[in-house]
Design an enzyme around this catalytic site. Sequence first.
Site, PDB file in Angstrom:
ATOM      1  N   CYS A 124     -17.870 -13.121 -20.410  1.00 43.81           N
ATOM      2  CA  CYS A 124     -19.155 -13.212 -21.098  1.00 43.81           C
ATOM      3  C   CYS A 124     -19.066 -14.246 -22.231  1.00 43.81           C
ATOM      4  O   CYS A 124     -19.932 -15.101 -22.384  1.00 43.81           O
ATOM      5  CB  CYS A 124     -19.536 -11.838 -21.643  1.00 43.81           C
ATOM      6  SG  CYS A 124     -21.291 -11.646 -21.993  1.00 43.81           S
ATOM      7  N   GLY A 127       0.800  -1.222   0.000  1.00 47.48           N
ATOM      8  CA  GLY A 127       0.000   0.000   0.000  1.00 47.48           C
ATOM      9  C   GLY A 127       0.828   1.266   0.000  1.00 47.48           C
ATOM     10  O   GLY A 127       0.287   2.345  -0.217  1.00 47.48           O
ATOM     11  N   CYS A 163     -22.004  -7.844 -19.641  1.00 39.89           N
ATOM     12  CA  CYS A 163     -20.811  -8.002 -18.810  1.00 39.89           C
ATOM     13  C   CYS A 163     -19.733  -7.030 -19.289  1.00 39.89           C
ATOM     14  O   CYS A 163     -19.499  -6.906 -20.495  1.00 39.89           O
ATOM     15  CB  CYS A 163     -20.252  -9.414 -18.935  1.00 39.89           C
ATOM     16  SG  CYS A 163     -21.276 -10.681 -18.210  1.00 39.89           S
ATOM     17  N   CYS A 170     -26.839  -9.988 -17.039  1.00 39.16           N
ATOM     18  CA  CYS A 170     -26.242  -9.712 -18.349  1.00 39.16           C
ATOM     19  C   CYS A 170     -27.229 -10.138 -19.436  1.00 39.16           C
ATOM     20  O   CYS A 170     -27.769 -11.246 -19.414  1.00 39.16           O
ATOM     21  CB  CYS A 170     -24.930 -10.470 -18.501  1.00 39.16           C
ATOM     22  SG  CYS A 170     -24.237 -10.341 -20.162  1.00 39.16           S
ATOM     23  N   CYS A 210     -25.250 -13.107 -21.642  1.00 38.98           N
ATOM     24  CA  CYS A 210     -24.932 -14.430 -21.104  1.00 38.98           C
ATOM     25  C   CYS A 210     -25.752 -14.772 -19.864  1.00 38.98           C
ATOM     26  O   CYS A 210     -25.647 -15.857 -19.333  1.00 38.98           O
ATOM     27  CB  CYS A 210     -23.437 -14.536 -20.779  1.00 38.98           C
ATOM     28  SG  CYS A 210     -22.963 -13.654 -19.293  1.00 38.98           S
TER      29      CYS A 210
END
Lengths: 256, 289
Positions: free
Chosen positions: B268, B29, B262, B237, B240
């Site tokens: 997808c 970080g 997606c 979606c 899909c």
Amino acid sequence: MTPLLQVRDLAKFYGPRRGCDGVSFDLYPGEVMGIVGESGSGKSTLLSCLAGHLPPDRGEVIFDTHGHGPRDTLAMSEPERRMLMRTDWAFVHQHARDGLRMGVSAGGNVGERLMAVGARHYGHIREQAIDWLGRVEIAADRVDDKPQAFSGGMQQRLQIARNLVTGPRLVFMDEPTGGLDVSVQARLLDLLRGLVREMGLSAIIVTHDLAVVRLLADRLMVMKDGFVVEDGLTDQVLDDPQHGYTQLLVSSVLQV
Amino acid sequence: MSDYNFAYLDEQTKRMIRRAILKALAIPGYQVPFASREMPMPYGWGTGGVQVSAACLTPNDTFKVIDQGADDTTNAVSIRKFFEKTAQVATTEETARASLIQTRHRIPEEPLTEDQILVYQVPIPEPLRFLEPSEVETRKMHALEEYGLMHVKLYEDISQHGAIATAYAYPVKVEGRYVMDPSPIPKFDNPKLSMAAIQLFGAGREQRIYALPPYTQVVSLDFEDHPFEATKADHDCDLCGASDSYLDEVIMDDAGGRMFVCSDTNYCRARRAGGHIGAQGAPYEEATV
């Protein structure tokens, strides 16, 4: 009683030029100390050294901390000193924009110090922010407005709320009424006097306005060319000035 | 054969970047400054990510690039071609086959493994930047762990919108220490930041590299009474039928027609190839004509 703040032989030089020199005093809990003097007399330098914004060249600033008793703030580590600055200390700037975050709402400004010491509950933070806005006479429906939308007097009151929300024990004020018109000044002074008495705050107020110290300060220090030329109880210094400069200062006030 | 050194950058530069990456991995970080190079693309197009990828690539790697989840957008295609040309590495669009994935603004839907590296393109690495313009001050705030200001931003969100409206680049705290900007990924992806793969973040213009080692604890900041929520469009979606993936809203006409698909194109496609069909989807074979 232990003094809240003990200052010993504080000096700050800008190269060969003297900022302030040989300043010593004690400040007791609940006491308000005024520092007056003309422009360039070293009042703001002194305040910056006391508040840790400027490193002095010599001297000690001993603060009676919560956990560890009297300690020299100049010898503290930086995290400790910064922690002190956002808990036990507060600093009110002359220009509210220096002390506020102008892009953040009034509530966010007041809440910042709470969040800086670990508050993580939105509802509680907001409650306290609104409570404090009320205490400085800002309506609760202005809590989400940005400081830009506020008048100069309101900005200054907001800055005071932002500083006092964590219940500091010592407040530094640099010309808190500078740049405000007289009626707004009067209200602000009234408010400050009430808050100082109610919270039992100790304060150090730098100003060139003798009316401000007459109203707020218990004790007075008069500065000239970086030195303290006279100090004592406010009424005593103002009514019976001993030093030539103080006499000049007191007699310079225009009578209406 | 190419006239470029392998992966475009010279060996000394790659060495410098690898040192920054190692330091970044050692302090999760923390933003490590590095001497970012001029790259043959404009700032904002992934110069940081490209440099990190160049420093990590080996001839045996399989490389994948996604932009907002898609493999076929300009940014993704040009970066993929760049490394095909300068490093001759194999490239793929399949998440599972890639050993190094460079991404802009998304984490792939398919969970990554310990054998993979995910490289992010980062525009502004400093999470405190919009609240505190001074770099000196923000560095001090990181050093002293003074992160109250980050919550001021979230406070402002709630006071203005009634909820934390920050939807992307949602700040996180890493291993209880550094607050980090996860780059502009949607906050839907934030929970995935604790993953098996190594995650490297490169900011070219800002000259910073930071990193998350595998299985690092990453916590999204929030308030006790307004907890963090990973949000997405409330829809499946349309191609899909996936209900668990992050969706793009696509405007279809000027009469208010729209569909949700997606954002991860590879995910997808794989689902449609597996026989899943959404509300507006055609069978897979026809769709790939």
